[in-house]
Design a protein around this motif. Structure first.
Motif, PDB file in Angstrom:
ATOM      1  N   HIS A 178     -14.506  54.805 -38.267  1.00 36.18           N
ATOM      2  CA  HIS A 178     -14.801  55.658 -37.117  1.00 36.18           C
ATOM      3  C   HIS A 178     -15.012  57.104 -37.555  1.00 36.18           C
ATOM      4  O   HIS A 178     -15.935  57.786 -37.078  1.00 36.18           O
ATOM      5  N   GLU A 180     -15.967  58.084 -40.526  1.00 32.53           N
ATOM      6  CA  GLU A 180     -17.216  58.163 -41.285  1.00 32.53           C
ATOM      7  C   GLU A 180     -18.419  58.207 -40.352  1.00 32.53           C
ATOM      8  O   GLU A 180     -19.428  58.860 -40.646  1.00 32.53           O
ATOM      9  N   LYS A 181     -18.319  57.532 -39.229  1.00 29.37           N
ATOM     10  CA  LYS A 181     -19.416  57.549 -38.265  1.00 29.37           C
ATOM     11  C   LYS A 181     -19.587  58.925 -37.629  1.00 29.37           C
ATOM     12  O   LYS A 181     -20.699  59.368 -37.357  1.00 29.37           O
ATOM     13  N   ARG A 182     -18.459  59.640 -37.451  1.00 29.81           N
ATOM     14  CA  ARG A 182     -18.503  60.948 -36.772  1.00 29.81           C
ATOM     15  C   ARG A 182     -18.785  62.110 -37.710  1.00 29.81           C
ATOM     16  O   ARG A 182     -19.377  63.112 -37.302  1.00 29.81           O
ATOM     17  N   ARG A 325     -21.549  61.305 -46.977  1.00 28.39           N
ATOM     18  CA  ARG A 325     -21.756  59.973 -46.429  1.00 28.39           C
ATOM     19  C   ARG A 325     -22.934  59.272 -47.123  1.00 28.39           C
ATOM     20  O   ARG A 325     -23.953  59.927 -47.363  1.00 28.39           O
TER      21      ARG A 325
END
Length: 657
Positions: A178, A180-182, A325
């Motif tokens: 989560h 890493e997604k943000r 990322r």
């Protein structure tokens, strides 16, 4: 399928002494060492008056402090890690402190949402997995309790911890995905020499304020008592805390929970908003920072450094790492590649099928050339190391752990019937031998204390299967294990890292100790053990008890046992005595109950120790009677009726950090 649980036990919260089972020992100790006897003896009253006076004296404070036994284990090829074994009296003091303040500990550790590992409540239950027919026999799954009636319940920890137990679990979690997604930038920040740098008085700053701490230095309360406890167990040192015991990590967690809050407050003041511009997680003294840009990461790192400095702590700039990322560290890439290779290797030799109970069970496949399989596997691992420009140390522990688990799975699978063709027993023998040879190779190229437990577990588990089911093939297994063990010890000995770093060779001891069960009368093992004792004059507590255990009561080794006993006496005589010095206390309590030393020698030493403990000498007959009463129970080393699988399972359950 969910595993069936047949017993749910309740931990007696009034039993505060259970803290000595879970929170006062380092993890890195010999297999045969534990606090089980100490725990049991804490509620035992001795019949003999002289014995009672002696034990009471050891556990009566002689000074306002005790001195821990400081020892080192290898960290890597060039450095060692210093650890501390607390005096038994200090361990009892920790248990008493927990009984008084366990709720406050949880309260002060709950202030930080960023912490990945903090005590949230006192443990209240433990579970014992029920055996299905003979399944779990080789896992020693019932060792959570010595006895449900007498309750030495080995729950994994005194407290229940939130979120995770070990750092790697975070990187496999939904929370990590989560974040890493943000956020597009990740940075890890480490505190330099954290436990060695902690100033014990800063605990009060964490739970109140610096001003209040200086105004209330003599007040009685949680902070001052915890501060004094950490000092008294550490030879009255205020700079640095003992490394190894769980209580030290809890002490640090109280401080770091406040540091987390200060970091967020400082960044908010600087218009950098938590959960909007950045987030961070902390595992003990490691910070994991997630931000949108490198500039934000710099601001968060700066705030961490500023807040740490207020507690006399500092960032280890050499260990700071920043990646963009997708978040994939060098270690995670290595383990990912290794996992694929390891899985492919195991798929060639093991299959999993559903047994008659509806559970997955492991069964061996037919293998034609085990030597070719091992060579191919090692070649693939070497290729991974070459691609990532690393050594075996990045992979070996993982391989040893995975292979050890398969040894146990196969042993359990042998006792798990399923609807299908009969599996040839020769397949079990061939695959077990292949797995153990693989384990020894990867352990020999990079021996570590943690991996030594996996080696011991695999060897003892396989030995018991062979002894029970293939007794005619047991000599073949024992001969191979002896040969691999000798090669391992000689390989480690040639490097001389332990001597150079003055480290205790636990990597060697933990592999040698199971030889007591596997090949006690093997002449080659005997010769090796004698050879390793050539410099016994330098031995300390763990080496002394380990080698006396290995020699046992055999007459041909009586002279060597006498020399080791004399070495123990010299250490106690040169130190502050068993009432203050932790190594002396452990040596005295273990040596006086050791059946491999004559009762006359033990009684004579008991009488000489009377003066060191503030007691008067007694007659020879009274001293022998006291020893006979004392020897009815063990303390830290159980000298006879040792169940290695039970000991190893307990260490797995207690490995919470």
């Amino acid at each position: 399928m969910r595993k069936r649980v047949v017993v749910k036990g309740n931990v007696r919260r009034s039993d505060y002494m259970r803290a000595v089972i879970t929170d006062t020992l380092p993890e890195e100790v010999p297999i045969i060492f534990s606090n089980d006897g100490f725990y049991t003896n804490s509620s035992h009253t001795y019949d003999n008056l002289n014995t009672k006076r002696f034990i009471d004296a050891i556990f009566t404070p002689a000074k306002a402090y005790t001195k821990p036994y400081r020892y080192s284990v290898l960290r890597d090829a060039v450095s060692a890690r210093g650890l501390s074994l607390l005096h038994p009296l200090a361990q009892k003091d920790v248990a008493k402190f927990y009984a008084k303040y366990d709720s406050l500990i949880c309260h002060f550790c709950s202030k930080s949402d960023a912490s990945l590992r903090s005590p949230s409540k006192v443990g209240g239950t433990f579970f014992v997995k029920g055996p299905t027919s003979e399944k779990n026999r080789y896992k020693a799954a019932s060792v959570d309790t010595v006895s449900l009636a007498t309750t030495v319940s080995n729950p994994a920890s005194y407290f229940v911890y939130n979120k995770i137990s070990r750092a790697h679990e975070f990187f496999d979690s939904n929370d990590y995905l989560h974040l890493e997604k943000r956020f597009s930038s990740f940075r890890s920040v480490d505190v330099s020499k954290c436990f060695n740098s902690i100033y014990t008085h800063t605990l009060y700053w964490a739970v109140d304020s610096i001003h209040a701490a200086k105004e209330s230095n003599g007040s009685v309360g949680f902070a001052n008592e915890f501060d004094k406890l950490m000092q008294s167990m550490n030879y009255n040192e205020t700079n640095g805390i003992c490394i190894g015991p769980e209580v030290s990590r809890i002490f640090a967690e109280v401080i770091f929970s406040e540091i987390d809050k200060k970091i967020i407050d400082l960044l908010t003041f600087r218009k950098v908003i938590y959960k909007q511009d950045y987030e961070f997680r902390r595992y003990v003294d490691d910070f994991y920072i997630f931000t949108h840009t490198a500039a934000y990461a710099d601001k968060v790192t700066g705030a961490i450094a500023t807040c740490l400095s207020k507690f006399n702590l500092h960032v280890n700039e050499g260990k700071t790492e920043t990646i963009q990322r997708p978040f994939s560290t060098k270690r995670s890439r290595i383990i990912s590649d290794a996992n694929d290779t390891v899985s492919l290797f195991f798929d060639k030799i093991i299959c999993y099928r559903t047994n008659d109970l509806g559970e997955p069970a492991a069964y061996p496949k037919k293998i034609l050339r085990s030597d070719a399989l091992i060579r191919d596997f090692i070649k693939r691992v070497k290729a991974i190391c070459s691609v990532h420009e690393t050594g075996y140390d990045s992979i070996s522990d993982y391989v040893v752990s995975a292979a050890s688990k398969r040894v146990t799975d196969l042993c359990d699978g042998f006792a798990s019937p399923y609807e299908g063709p009969h599996v040839d027993e020769e397949r079990y023998i061939a695959v077990q031998m292949l797995l153990i040879e693989t384990i020894y190779f990867f352990y020999t190229v990079n021996p570590t204390v943690r991996a030594s437990l996996y080696v011991a577990r695999a060897v003892v588990t396989a030995t018991r299967l062979f002894r029970d089911k293939f007794p005619e093939r047991l000599p073949f297994l024992a001969e191979s294990v002896v040969r691999w063990t000798i090669d391992l010890v000689r390989s480690i000995g040639r490097e001389e890292r332990h001597k150079d770093l003055t480290a205790i060779p636990l990597e060697v001891l933990n592999v040698l100790l199971p030889m007591k069960e596997i090949a006690e009368d093997e002449p080659l093992v005997d010769d090796l053990i004698v050879q390793l004792c050539s410099e016994y004059e330098r031995f300390e507590y763990f080496e002394i008890v380990s080698f006396i255990f290995l020699f046992g009561g055999r007459s041909k080794h009586r002279g060597m046992v006498t020399k080791l006993f004399k070495r123990a006496q010299d250490i106690v005589g040169n130190e502050l005595g068993p009432r203050v010095d932790a190594q002396s206390a452990h040596l005295v309590l273990d040596m006086l109950v050791c059946p491999f030393i004559s009762i006359e020698k033990r009684a004579g030493w008991f009488n000489r120790l009377q003066g060191r403990c503030g007691l008067s000498r007694v007659s020879r007959q009274e001293a022998q009677a006291a020893i006979e009463d004392l020897a009815k129970r063990h303390w830290f080393v159980r000298w006879d009726r040792v169940d290695f699988l039970a000991l190893l399972r307990k260490k797995e359950l207690s490995a919470i950090y």
